[in-house]
Write a protein that holds these residues in place. Structure first.
Motif, PDB file in Angstrom:
ATOM      1  N   PHE A  80      -8.663  11.665  19.138  1.00  0.00           N
ATOM      2  CA  PHE A  80      -7.965  11.084  20.289  1.00  0.00           C
ATOM      3  C   PHE A  80      -6.481  10.904  19.991  1.00  0.00           C
ATOM      4  N   VAL A  81      -6.156  10.287  18.850  1.00  0.00           N
ATOM      5  CA  VAL A  81      -4.760  10.162  18.409  1.00  0.00           C
ATOM      6  C   VAL A  81      -4.640  10.867  17.063  1.00  0.00           C
ATOM      7  N   LYS A  82      -3.818  11.910  17.008  1.00  0.00           N
ATOM      8  CA  LYS A  82      -3.752  12.718  15.790  1.00  0.00           C
ATOM      9  C   LYS A  82      -2.718  12.221  14.787  1.00  0.00           C
ATOM     10  N   SER A  83      -1.812  11.353  15.226  1.00  0.00           N
ATOM     11  CA  SER A  83      -0.838  10.792  14.287  1.00  0.00           C
ATOM     12  C   SER A  83      -1.501   9.682  13.469  1.00  0.00           C
ATOM     13  N   PRO A  84      -0.927   9.343  12.316  1.00  0.00           N
ATOM     14  CA  PRO A  84      -1.504   8.253  11.504  1.00  0.00           C
ATOM     15  C   PRO A  84      -1.372   6.909  12.204  1.00  0.00           C
ATOM     16  N   LEU A  85      -2.210   5.971  11.793  1.00  0.00           N
ATOM     17  CA  LEU A  85      -2.052   4.588  12.233  1.00  0.00           C
ATOM     18  C   LEU A  85      -1.132   3.882  11.244  1.00  0.00           C
ATOM     19  N   ASN A  86      -0.139   3.195  11.770  1.00  0.00           N
ATOM     20  CA  ASN A  86       0.785   2.451  10.917  1.00  0.00           C
ATOM     21  C   ASN A  86       0.257   1.037  10.702  1.00  0.00           C
ATOM     22  N   TRP A  87      -0.375   0.850   9.552  1.00  0.00           N
ATOM     23  CA  TRP A  87      -0.930  -0.467   9.225  1.00  0.00           C
ATOM     24  C   TRP A  87       0.176  -1.363   8.656  1.00  0.00           C
ATOM     25  N   GLY A  88       0.377  -2.511   9.282  1.00  0.00           N
ATOM     26  CA  GLY A  88       1.267  -3.506   8.716  1.00  0.00           C
ATOM     27  C   GLY A  88       0.479  -4.399   7.768  1.00  0.00           C
ATOM     28  N   ILE A  89       1.088  -4.780   6.665  1.00  0.00           N
ATOM     29  CA  ILE A  89       0.460  -5.693   5.709  1.00  0.00           C
ATOM     30  C   ILE A  89       1.145  -7.044   5.877  1.00  0.00           C
ATOM     31  N   HIS A  90       0.384  -8.058   6.301  1.00  0.00           N
ATOM     32  CA  HIS A  90       0.954  -9.324   6.748  1.00  0.00           C
ATOM     33  C   HIS A  90       0.476 -10.500   5.904  1.00  0.00           C
ATOM     34  N   VAL A  91       1.352 -11.474   5.783  1.00  0.00           N
ATOM     35  CA  VAL A  91       1.000 -12.778   5.216  1.00  0.00           C
ATOM     36  C   VAL A  91       1.466 -13.839   6.207  1.00  0.00           C
ATOM     37  N   ALA A  92       0.988 -15.068   6.028  1.00  0.00           N
ATOM     38  CA  ALA A  92       1.476 -16.169   6.863  1.00  0.00           C
ATOM     39  C   ALA A  92       2.960 -16.380   6.599  1.00  0.00           C
ATOM     40  N   ASN A  93       3.668 -16.835   7.610  1.00  0.00           N
ATOM     41  CA  ASN A  93       5.110 -17.025   7.459  1.00  0.00           C
ATOM     42  C   ASN A  93       5.443 -17.996   6.326  1.00  0.00           C
ATOM     43  N   SER A  95       3.729 -18.368   3.611  1.00  0.00           N
ATOM     44  CA  SER A  95       3.120 -17.914   2.356  1.00  0.00           C
ATOM     45  C   SER A  95       4.156 -17.758   1.249  1.00  0.00           C
ATOM     46  N   LYS A  96       3.707 -17.998   0.013  1.00  0.00           N
ATOM     47  CA  LYS A  96       4.577 -17.794  -1.151  1.00  0.00           C
ATOM     48  C   LYS A  96       4.692 -16.320  -1.525  1.00  0.00           C
ATOM     49  N   PHE A  97       3.830 -15.465  -0.959  1.00  0.00           N
ATOM     50  CA  PHE A  97       3.825 -14.051  -1.313  1.00  0.00           C
ATOM     51  C   PHE A  97       4.944 -13.309  -0.594  1.00  0.00           C
ATOM     52  N   LYS A  98       5.671 -12.495  -1.364  1.00  0.00           N
ATOM     53  CA  LYS A  98       6.830 -11.788  -0.816  1.00  0.00           C
ATOM     54  C   LYS A  98       6.669 -10.262  -0.861  1.00  0.00           C
ATOM     55  N   ARG A 176       4.538 -12.805   8.441  1.00  0.00           N
ATOM     56  CA  ARG A 176       5.601 -11.989   7.847  1.00  0.00           C
ATOM     57  C   ARG A 176       4.987 -10.672   7.410  1.00  0.00           C
ATOM     58  N   ARG A 177       5.650  -9.576   7.696  1.00  0.00           N
ATOM     59  CA  ARG A 177       5.151  -8.276   7.253  1.00  0.00           C
ATOM     60  C   ARG A 177       5.821  -7.928   5.931  1.00  0.00           C
ATOM     61  N   ILE A 178       4.992  -7.701   4.896  1.00  0.00           N
ATOM     62  CA  ILE A 178       5.548  -7.427   3.565  1.00  0.00           C
ATOM     63  C   ILE A 178       5.394  -5.959   3.167  1.00  0.00           C
ATOM     64  N   GLY A 179       4.781  -5.174   4.042  1.00  0.00           N
ATOM     65  CA  GLY A 179       4.629  -3.759   3.729  1.00  0.00           C
ATOM     66  C   GLY A 179       3.998  -2.998   4.872  1.00  0.00           C
ATOM     67  N   ASN A 180       4.025  -1.669   4.764  1.00  0.00           N
ATOM     68  CA  ASN A 180       3.405  -0.784   5.747  1.00  0.00           C
ATOM     69  C   ASN A 180       2.567   0.256   5.019  1.00  0.00           C
ATOM     70  N   LEU A 181       1.494   0.699   5.665  1.00  0.00           N
ATOM     71  CA  LEU A 181       0.636   1.721   5.083  1.00  0.00           C
ATOM     72  C   LEU A 181       0.139   2.663   6.183  1.00  0.00           C
ATOM     73  N   PRO A 182       0.726   3.867   6.305  1.00  0.00           N
ATOM     74  CA  PRO A 182       0.213   4.837   7.278  1.00  0.00           C
ATOM     75  C   PRO A 182      -1.137   5.381   6.812  1.00  0.00           C
ATOM     76  N   SER A 183      -2.077   5.508   7.730  1.00  0.00           N
ATOM     77  CA  SER A 183      -3.360   6.112   7.366  1.00  0.00           C
ATOM     78  C   SER A 183      -3.126   7.570   6.976  1.00  0.00           C
ATOM     79  N   PRO A 184      -3.847   8.076   5.968  1.00  0.00           N
ATOM     80  CA  PRO A 184      -3.614   9.441   5.493  1.00  0.00           C
ATOM     81  C   PRO A 184      -4.353  10.510   6.296  1.00  0.00           C
ATOM     82  N   TRP A 185      -4.677  10.213   7.562  1.00  0.00           N
ATOM     83  CA  TRP A 185      -5.386  11.151   8.435  1.00  0.00           C
ATOM     84  C   TRP A 185      -5.178  10.729   9.889  1.00  0.00           C
ATOM     85  N   PRO A 186      -5.593  11.557  10.858  1.00  0.00           N
ATOM     86  CA  PRO A 186      -5.494  11.149  12.269  1.00  0.00           C
ATOM     87  C   PRO A 186      -6.232   9.834  12.491  1.00  0.00           C
ATOM     88  N   CYS A 187      -5.647   8.943  13.262  1.00  0.00           N
ATOM     89  CA  CYS A 187      -6.200   7.581  13.257  1.00  0.00           C
ATOM     90  C   CYS A 187      -7.404   7.364  14.149  1.00  0.00           C
TER      91      CYS A 187
END
Length: 284
Positions: A80-93, A95-98, A176-187
């Protein structure tokens, strides 16, 4: 009129289905298509297919491949969608994690086991050379609303979800978004219960023809960016960026992609074995 139940996430990717329903395109072909929102995502839809609550699903590629191998009597009939899904990696605002390194060994919030948020946690761990047994811990939170509660109340530490869907929660200071991870295939692919395919093949073909006509012309619909922004409460510049990154498909998944998905899932011990293409995919 033939009743067909279809499930999907209530996100901008699936607007083409809403437009077809609003315009009466399916009824014009004697099909009573009923759309069901699945806020719990892929894991919840897999359960819906297994139980017969829905006949079709617009579902994450990796999730349905895993679940078919685990016994879900369904088949992939189209990307249905052939581009990757852009997954955001989130923590609470608060959070101590950066950074991504900071969340190694902490608790990932997942909608349910077998969901995209669960499976992509493994992909993220592999990409960062984590120990898949020691460095991954999970808290089931059911859906996006559950993730807000889980992260803000420190029941979980990080959460992976589609970047643009969670963008308003980043903008308002919940996440807070601390990173992104595109899926390695059509989403996203379209999966159908095998039993339904046997008895309703022509209806499935008609449904796909209708939605494919919409997705082929989707980006050319006048003011489509404003429509998406209003319906899904997004900023228009975010919608425009999303549209520039997203490509729909009108074709089935390739053998090469199925091999790639299975190789990755097998390497991560998410599936116990790899299946032949024909056992996962139905060619219309």
């Amino acid at each position: 009129m033939n009743l067909v139940n279809i499930g999907g996430v209530p996100e901008h990717f699936n607007l083409a289905w809403y437009l077809g329903l609003k315009n009466g395109d399916f009824k014009a072909e004697n099909i009573n298509l009923r759309w069901h929102d699945y806020f719990g995502g892929t894991g919840e839809m897999c359960k819906g297919l297994r139980n017969g609550d829905i006949d079709m699903a617009v579902i994450l590629t990796e999730g349905i491949v895993k679940d078919i191998i685990a016994g879900n009597p369904s088949k992939i009939v189209q990307v249905f969608v052939k581009s990757p899904l852009n997954w955001g990696i989130h923590v609470a605002n608060h959070s101590k994690f950066k950074t991504i390194d900071d969340i190694k060994g902490t608790r990932a919030a997942i909608s349910r086991y077998g969901s995209g948020s669960h499976l992509m946690s493994y992909v993220n761990a592999e990409n960062n050379n984590w120990d898949l047994e020691k460095d991954l811990k999970f808290e089931v939170i059911k859906n996006l609303e559950g993730a807000v509660e889980g992260l803000t109340e420190d029941k979980a530490d990080y959460f992976m979800w589609e970047k643009f869907t969670t963008k308003p929660l980043v903008d308002n200071g919940t996440f807070r978004r601390i990173g992104n991870l595109p899926s390695p295939w059509p989403c996203f692919v379209i999966a159908v219960r095998e039993e339904f395919l046997k008895t309703n093949l022509e209806d499935v073909k008609t449904i796909l023809n209708i939605v494919n006509t919409t997705t082929e012309e989707f980006k050319d619909i006048p003011s489509i960016d404003r429509m998406i922004a209003n319906r899904y409460e997004q900023e228009i510049e975010d919608v425009q960026e999303w549209l520039s990154l997203t490509e729909w498909s009108q074709k089935n998944i390739t053998k090469e992609t199925i091999t790639k998905v299975q190789n990755e899932l097998f390497a991560l011990n998410i599936i116990p074995e790899k299946w032949d293409y024909e056992n996962l995919v139905f060619e219309l």
